[in-house]
Enzyme design. Structure first.
Site, PDB file in Angstrom:
ATOM      1  N   ASP A 468     -70.841  60.752  -6.041  1.00  0.00           N
ATOM      2  CA  ASP A 468     -72.009  62.055  -5.883  1.00  0.00           C
ATOM      3  C   ASP A 468     -72.023  62.726  -7.133  1.00  0.00           C
ATOM      4  O   ASP A 468     -73.018  63.282  -7.354  1.00  0.00           O
ATOM      5  CB  ASP A 468     -71.635  62.708  -4.563  1.00  0.00           C
ATOM      6  N   ASP A 473     -64.140  68.781  -7.216  1.00  0.00           N
ATOM      7  CA  ASP A 473     -63.290  68.259  -6.152  1.00  0.00           C
ATOM      8  C   ASP A 473     -63.826  67.366  -5.311  1.00  0.00           C
ATOM      9  O   ASP A 473     -63.405  67.572  -3.831  1.00  0.00           O
ATOM     10  CB  ASP A 473     -62.091  69.369  -5.414  1.00  0.00           C
ATOM     11  N   GLU A 474     -64.549  66.373  -5.649  1.00  0.00           N
ATOM     12  CA  GLU A 474     -65.099  65.563  -4.635  1.00  0.00           C
ATOM     13  C   GLU A 474     -65.456  64.010  -5.031  1.00  0.00           C
ATOM     14  O   GLU A 474     -64.320  63.292  -4.855  1.00  0.00           O
ATOM     15  CB  GLU A 474     -66.599  66.133  -4.166  1.00  0.00           C
ATOM     16  N   ASP A 481     -76.361  59.118  -1.106  1.00  0.00           N
ATOM     17  CA  ASP A 481     -76.762  59.426  -2.323  1.00  0.00           C
ATOM     18  C   ASP A 481     -76.868  57.823  -2.989  1.00  0.00           C
ATOM     19  O   ASP A 481     -78.034  57.916  -3.422  1.00  0.00           O
ATOM     20  CB  ASP A 481     -75.686  59.939  -3.174  1.00  0.00           C
ATOM     21  N   TRP A 537     -77.314  58.149   5.077  1.00  0.00           N
ATOM     22  CA  TRP A 537     -76.078  57.758   4.638  1.00  0.00           C
ATOM     23  C   TRP A 537     -75.514  56.243   5.223  1.00  0.00           C
ATOM     24  O   TRP A 537     -75.223  55.441   4.663  1.00  0.00           O
ATOM     25  CB  TRP A 537     -75.104  58.944   5.072  1.00  0.00           C
ATOM     26  N   GLU A 749     -77.923  68.508  -8.373  1.00  0.00           N
ATOM     27  CA  GLU A 749     -77.517  68.278  -7.048  1.00  0.00           C
ATOM     28  C   GLU A 749     -78.543  69.222  -6.277  1.00  0.00           C
ATOM     29  O   GLU A 749     -79.511  68.533  -5.275  1.00  0.00           O
ATOM     30  CB  GLU A 749     -76.434  68.899  -6.372  1.00  0.00           C
ATOM     31  N   HIS A 770     -75.755  65.100 -10.031  1.00  0.00           N
ATOM     32  CA  HIS A 770     -75.775  64.297  -8.950  1.00  0.00           C
ATOM     33  C   HIS A 770     -77.170  63.274  -9.251  1.00  0.00           C
ATOM     34  O   HIS A 770     -78.227  63.736  -9.595  1.00  0.00           O
ATOM     35  CB  HIS A 770     -76.275  65.230  -7.525  1.00  0.00           C
TER      36      HIS A 770
HETATM   37  C1  BGC Z   1     -71.959  65.468  -1.732  1.00  0.00           C
HETATM   38  C2  BGC Z   1     -73.337  64.794  -1.476  1.00  0.00           C
HETATM   39  C3  BGC Z   1     -73.270  64.485   0.088  1.00  0.00           C
HETATM   40  C4  BGC Z   1     -73.078  65.376   0.893  1.00  0.00           C
HETATM   41  C5  BGC Z   1     -73.295  64.913   2.245  1.00  0.00           C
HETATM   42  C6  BGC Z   1     -71.847  66.812  -0.871  1.00  0.00           C
HETATM   43  O1  BGC Z   1     -70.681  67.241  -0.715  1.00  0.00           O
HETATM   44  O2  BGC Z   1     -72.046  66.027  -2.871  1.00  0.00           O
HETATM   45  O3  BGC Z   1     -73.938  64.554  -2.443  1.00  0.00           O
HETATM   46  O4  BGC Z   1     -74.243  63.255   0.382  1.00  0.00           O
HETATM   47  O5  BGC Z   1     -72.150  66.148   0.785  1.00  0.00           O
HETATM   48  O6  BGC Z   1     -73.055  66.020   3.199  1.00  0.00           O
END
Ligand code: BGC
Length: 869
Positions: A468, A473-474, A481, A537, A749, A770
C-alpha cells in the site's frame, strides 16, 4: 547469392515471466518460451517455429537437439524437449517459419534450471546463537562465515541462497549479486524463495571464504501498525546456503550451511524494515569474509534440518537499486543538521560518503515524505522511526544500510560537522527491478506529471510484493489497492512474474485463514485480526489473475489461481442474501471517498453494499469466463447464472426506474455502468446523470478506491468525454491534478493528504505514496491515448483515442508480448491525425471518432479525419 530471410530473427526470447535475458535458477523443468518477431513483410504470418538447444549438466558434454512445431504459437509455447534436470544449462535459440521460409536463429538465451527437487538440497539451516538484545528491544543480528578449499581450476560455481530473515553474501571479500532484501516476503512456512547467483568468478583454487550478513526483515522483525507484530515467522534467524563449485577435473565441491560455520555479532547493531539500521563501522572485522581471517573467537552455530520442499525459485526479478537521485537542495540548518531534498518521493535509502571522520562519530539520517515548517514531517510515518545511524570508523568512508528501506523525498543528516558535498549524499531507489513496458504522454504538462507520479508510486510500492505504501508502519500487501491498480500496473511494467508469486501466496493465505485476507502475506493485527471477506479487497483473487491474463495471454495464470478464484466466489455467493445482494458484514466500500470524514474513510456517499454487490457480480461473471476458458463447463454455467442473479438483485435494490441510482453518487453510477449492471436505455440515463454530477461538482472527483478506476471510463463509454476531461483537468481539491499542483511527486493515499492550506492532513492514515487513486492512468492509456488490449496478450488491440477539451495530443506505447505497439494522435487545423504501430503477430482495430472502424495488420498506419473540435 546469400539468402535474405523474409522475416527478422526473433528477439526478446524469454522463459515463463522471468525478465528477458535472465533465466538463471529457473524453477521449472519445462520452462515455456516466448519471443517477439520484430519485423516481417506485410501480411506475414508464422506457420511454424523451430527451437534448438545445446544442453549440458555441470561438468558433462553438451547435447544438441532441435524441434519443429507447426502453428502460430509464440507465447508460452511448451518446452519442446525432455525436461531439464536440476542445474542443467540449456542454450536455446528460436527461429520462425512463414510461407517464404525461415528467419535466422535468435540470439541464444541461456536457461539454467535451479534446484528443482527437495533432494537437491544438502544444506541445513545454520542457526547462529542469539547475541545482544539492545535497549530498544531490537536484537543484534549475526555475521556468519566459513572457509573452504578448492582444488583445481574453477569452471563453474553457483550459490543458492535463502534465509530465515534477510541475507546478503560475500565471497572472498566481495559482495555476491546486487539484489536487496533477499529472499523477500512470502508465506515462508509454505514458500521460501531462494536466489541463484553465478559466482564462477568469485571462487578460486586454494583457500576461499564465504561470509553472510543476516537481518531480521519480515521473518522476525516488526511488521504492521498498532505496535505491529514481531517474530511472526520465528524468533531465530537462519542461513540457508548451498555453494556448488565445479572444477576442471569434473569434481563438484559443495559447501552448505551447517554447523561448520562460525558466527559473530554483526556491526549492524540494530536493523528493522521500519525502524532503520544502526551500524558501527568500528566493529567491522577486517577481512571477515576472506580466507585467512581468524574466526577462533567466533561462536559455533547449530544446524537444523530444513524442509526443502518449501524452497522455491523466484518468478520475477529481485529488488534492486534501479536509480540514484542526487539532492536538488541541501541546506545546513542552524542546529547543524543537513536538510536534503531529493526532489522525488521514492522507496530507498541514502548512501553517505563521509570524509576525514573521527572514529566513533555518530551520524543519524532521518527520512520523511514532506516538510512541515521547514523540517521533516514524520507524523505520517506513525511508528516507523525510519532512522539510520552510522558510527564512523576513522578516515574516509561510504555507507548505506543493508536491511531496511524508507519512503522519503527529504532526509535530515545530523551529527556530522565535516564536509558534505552534493555527491556525498545519494538517494538510492529500490524496488522490484521490473522492466518498464508502458509509456504515456500528452499535450498537458500537468497530466504528464500525474502520469509520472503514478509510475513513481508503482515503483515505490512494487517492492517484492504489491504494498500500500513504502513509508509508514504498514507496507503490507493490501489486496484492495492492487485490485484497483492492477490494469495500470500491467500496462506500465512487466509485473506478471512478481504478481504470480504473490498470487500463490494469496491462495495459501486464503486457505489458511478461510478467506482472502485484507493483505497478503497475512499477519493478524489490531482491527484486522479477524479476516473477514470484504469486497474489492477479496476480489483481488479474481481481478489480478484476470488482468494478468488479459495483458499477457497466459492462461496458466488462471489455471494456477482457479482454486482460489472459485473458493472466493463461492464464499461470496454464500453470503448473498435472499434478495440477491451482498448486504451483510464488514465492508470498506468506496474507501476514501473524499466526502468521508478523515477518521472514518469507509463512510462514503455510495452504499458500501452497493459496492460489494457490484464487485460480487463482476467476480461471478469473470469466474464464469475463467471456467469457460479452462473447460470447467458446469462451473461456467453456475457462475454465469450467479452473476445474472446478482445483477438482478443489484438492479432491484439500487437502480430506479429509467436508470437513476438510489445513491446519487459518482461511484454508484460509475460502477453500475462499468461493471455492466444496467440495461438498454438505462445506460444513457445513468451516464448523463453521472455527467451532471461531475458538472455540479465543477469537475471535482467524488470517488474512493472502488469508484476511481471506473469513473472516467464510465463517462467516456457513456459518451460524456468532455466531463471525463473535466475531472481529469480539474486542479482544485479534490482532484488528480490538485495533487500535482500541490507539488506531489507520487500519488497520494487521500485526495487531500496535503490540505489546501498547505498543512498535512491530520488523519493518522496520510500517505503521500499510495497507488490506488492513480488507477486513472489505465484510462489515460486506453482512452486518452487510446491503446488497450482487445484479446488476451494484445493479440488484438483496440486503438480508440477519445480526444477531449484541453488536450490537443496524446501518445502511448506498450511493449506487448508480441512487441511494441504505439498510438499517437494530435488535433490541428480541424484535423485529427492518428499514427499507429502494430507489432507482428497482432492486429489492431482502429476506432476513432468520425471514422468507420477498421482492423489493420502489423506495420505502421496513419489516419487523418476531419475533427471540428
Ligand atoms: C492501507 C490501505 C488499505 C486500507 C484498508 C490502509 O491502512 O494503507 O491502502 O487498503 O488500509 O483499510
Amino acid at each position: 547469392m546469400n539468402h535474405v530471410p523474409a522475416v527478422a530473427a526473433p528477439q526478446r526470447l524469454r522463459v515463463e515471466h522471468l525478465p528477458v535475458g535472465d533465466a538463471l535458477g529457473v524453477g521449472t523443468p519445462t520452462p515455456r518460451l516466448s519471443w517477439v518477431v520484430p519485423d516481417a513483410p506485410p501480411g506475414w504470418t508464422q506457420t511454424a517455429y523451430e527451437v534448438r538447444v545445446a544442453r549440458r549438466l555441470p561438468a558433462s558434454e553438451a547435447h544438441v537437439a532441435q524441434a519443429r512445431v507447426e502453428g502460430e504459437g509464440q507465447l508460452f509455447v511448451p518446452w519442446p524437449f525432455p525436461a531439464l534436470r536440476s542445474r542443467e544449462r540449456a542454450e536455446v535459440q528460436v527461429r520462425v517459419v512463414g510461407d517464404q521460409g525461415a528467419s535466422d536463429w535468435s540470439e541464444p538465451l541461456v536457461v539454467e534450471a535451479g534446484l528443482l527437487h527437495p533432494d537437491d538440497w544438502s544444506a541445513s539451516i545454520a542457526r547462529p546463537p542469539a547475541f545482544e538484545t539492545r535497549p530498544s528491544g531490537l536484537r543484534r543480528p549475526p555475521l556468519l562465515r566459513r572457509t573452504f578449499e578448492i582444488e583445481g581450476a574453477v569452471i563453474q560455481a553457483r550459490l543458492y541462497l535463502s534465509a530465515h530473515g534477510l541475507a546478503e553474501a560475500e565471497l572472498n571479500g566481495s559482495r555476491v549479486g546486487d539484489d536487496a532484501l533477499t529472499p523477500g516476503w512470502t508465506v515462508y512456512p509454505k514458500r521460501l524463495r531462494y536466489a541463484t547467483y553465478d559466482v564462477t568468478a568469485d571462487v578460486a583454487p586454494g583457500p576461499n571464504a564465504i561470509g553472510v550478513w543476516l537481518g531480521d526483515g519480515w521473518w522476525r522483525g516488526k511488521v504492521g501498525f498498532d505496535g505491529g507484530a514481531v517474530d511472526v515467522y520465528g524468533t531465530e534467524l537462519g542461513l540457508i546456503a548451498q555453494l556448488e563449485v565445479v572444477t576442471d577435473d569434473g569434481r563438484v565441491t559443495t559447501i552448505v550451511s551447517d554447523d561448520r560455520w562460525a558466527a559473530a555479532p554483526s556491526p549492524i547493531l540494530e536493523s528493522g524494515l521500519y525502524e532503520g539500521e544502526t551500524f558501527d563501522a568500528t566493529l567491522v572485522p577486517p577481512g571477515w569474509s576472506a580466507a585467512g581471517f581468524d574466526d577462533d573467537a567466533w561462536s559455533a552455530v547449530a544446524a537444523e534440518p530444513i524442509d526443502a520442499s518449501v524452497l522455491v525459485a523466484p518468478e520475477g526479478p529481485p529488488v534492486r537499486c534501479t536509480e540514484e537521485l542526487a539532492p536538488i537542495a541541501r541546506e545546513l540548518l542552524p542546529d547543524g543538521t543537513w536538510l536534503l531534498d531529493f526532489g522525488q518521493n521514492a522507496s530507498g535509502r541514502l548512501r553517505l560518503t563521509l570524509r576525514g571522520a573521527a572514529a566513533g562519530t555518530r551520524v543519524t539520517v532521518r527520512h520523511a515524505e514532506v516538510l512541515q515548517d521547514g523540517r521533516l514531517c514524520r507524523r505520517p510515518l506513525r511508528e516507523a522511526a525510519s532512522e539510520d545511524t552510522y558510527v564512523c570508523a576513522a578516515g574516509d568512508q561510504t555507507w548505506e544500510p543493508r536491511f531496511t528501506l524508507h519512503g522519503f523525498r527529504y532526509a535530515e543528516v545530523s551529527g556530522w560537522d565535516g564536509p558534505l558535498e552534493a555527491d556525498d549524499v545519494v538517494a538510492r531507489v529500490y524496488h522490484s527491478d521490473l522492466e518498464r513496458i508502458g509509456w504515456f504522454t500528452c499535450s498537458d504538462p500537468l497530466v504528464n506529471k500525474l502520469h509520472e507520479n503514478v509510475v513513481w508510486s508503482m515503483r515505490s510500492n512494487f517492492v517484492d510484493l504489491p504494498t500500500d505504501c513504502p513509508q509508514r508502519d504498514e507496507r503490507l500487501g493490501w489486496t484492495g489497492d492492487i485490485a484497483a491498480f492492477a490494469p495500470t500496473a500491467a500496462f506500465l511494467a512487466d509485473c506478471t512474474g512478481m504478481l504470480t508469486g504473490w498470487l500463490a501466496d494469496l491462495a495459501l493465505e486464503q486457505e489458511r485463514v478461510g478467506t482472502v485476507p485484507y493483505y497478503v502475506p497475512y499477519v493478524p493485527l489490531g482491527f484486522w485480526a479477524d479476516a473477514h471477506p470484504i469486497a474489492l479487497w477479496g476480489d483481488a483473487a479474481v481481478i489480478v489473475p484476470w488482468v494478468l491474463y488479459q495483458h499477457t495471454g497466459d492462461v496458466d495464470v488462471l489455471a494456477r489461481q482457479y482454486g482460489s478464484i472459485r473458493t472466493w466466489v463461492d464464499q461470496v455467493l454464500g453470503l448473498v442474501g435472499p434478495d440477491d445482494v451482498w448486504d451483510t458484514g464488514l465492508q470498506l466500500g468506496d474507501w476514501l471517498d473524499p466526502a468521508a470524514p478523515p477518521e472514518d474513510p469507509g463512510q462514503a456517499r455510495t452504499d458500501r453494499y452497493l459496492v460489494a454487490t457490484a464487485y460480487a457480480a463482476q467476480s461471478a461473471r469473470l469466474a464464469g469466463e475463467v471456467a469457460t476458458l479452462l473447460g470447467h463447463h458446469d462451473d461456467a454455467a453456475r457462475y454465469a447464472a450467479a452473476a445474472e442473479r446478482l445483477r438482478a438483485g443489484f438492479r432491484r435494490r439500487w437502480v430506479r426506474e429509467g436508470g437513476l441510482m438510489a445513491d446519487d453518487a459518482q461511484t454508484a453510477y460509475a460502477l453500475a455502468l462499468e461493471l455492466g449492471l444496467l440495461e438498454g436505455d438505462e445506460r444513457a440515463v445513468a451516464a448523463s446523470r453521472l455527467a451532471q454530477l461531475v458538472d455540479k461538482a465543477e469537475g471535482r472527483i467524488a470517488t474512493g478506491f472502488a469508484g476511481t478506476p471506473a469513473v472516467a471510463p464510465a463517462l467516456t463509454s457513456g459518451g460524456h468525454v468532455d466531463e471525463a476531461y473535466r475531472l481529469l483537468l480539474q486542479t482544485e481539491c479534490p482532484s488528480w491534478l490538485y495533487q500535482v499542483v500541490s507539488g506531489a511527486t507520487t500519488t497520494w493515499e487521500r485526495w487531500d493528504s496535503l490540505l489546501p492550506d498547505g498543512t498535512v492532513n491530520p488523519g493518522n492514515m496520510t500517505s503521500f505514496n499510495h497507488y490506488a487513486l492513480g488507477a486513472v492512468a489505465d484510462w489515460l492509456h486506453r482512452s486518452v491515448a487510446g491503446l488497450a488490449p482487445a484479446a488476451p496478450g494484445y493479440r488484438q488491440f483496440l486503438v480508440a483515442p477519445r480526444p477531449g477539451p484541453g488536450i490537443t495530443s496524446a501518445a502511448a506505447s506498450h511493449v506487448t508480448p508480441y512487441g511494441r505497439a504505439s498510438v499517437s494522435w494530435h488535433v490541428a487545423d480541424e484535423t485529427l491525425t492518428v499514427d499507429v504501430t502494430v507489432p507482428v503477430g497482432t492486429s489492431a482495430t482502429i476506432d476513432i471518432p468520425g471514422h468507420p472502424a477498421s482492423t489493420v495488420g502489423h506495420g505502421d498506419h496513419h489516419v487523418e479525419v476531419a475533427y471540428p473540435g
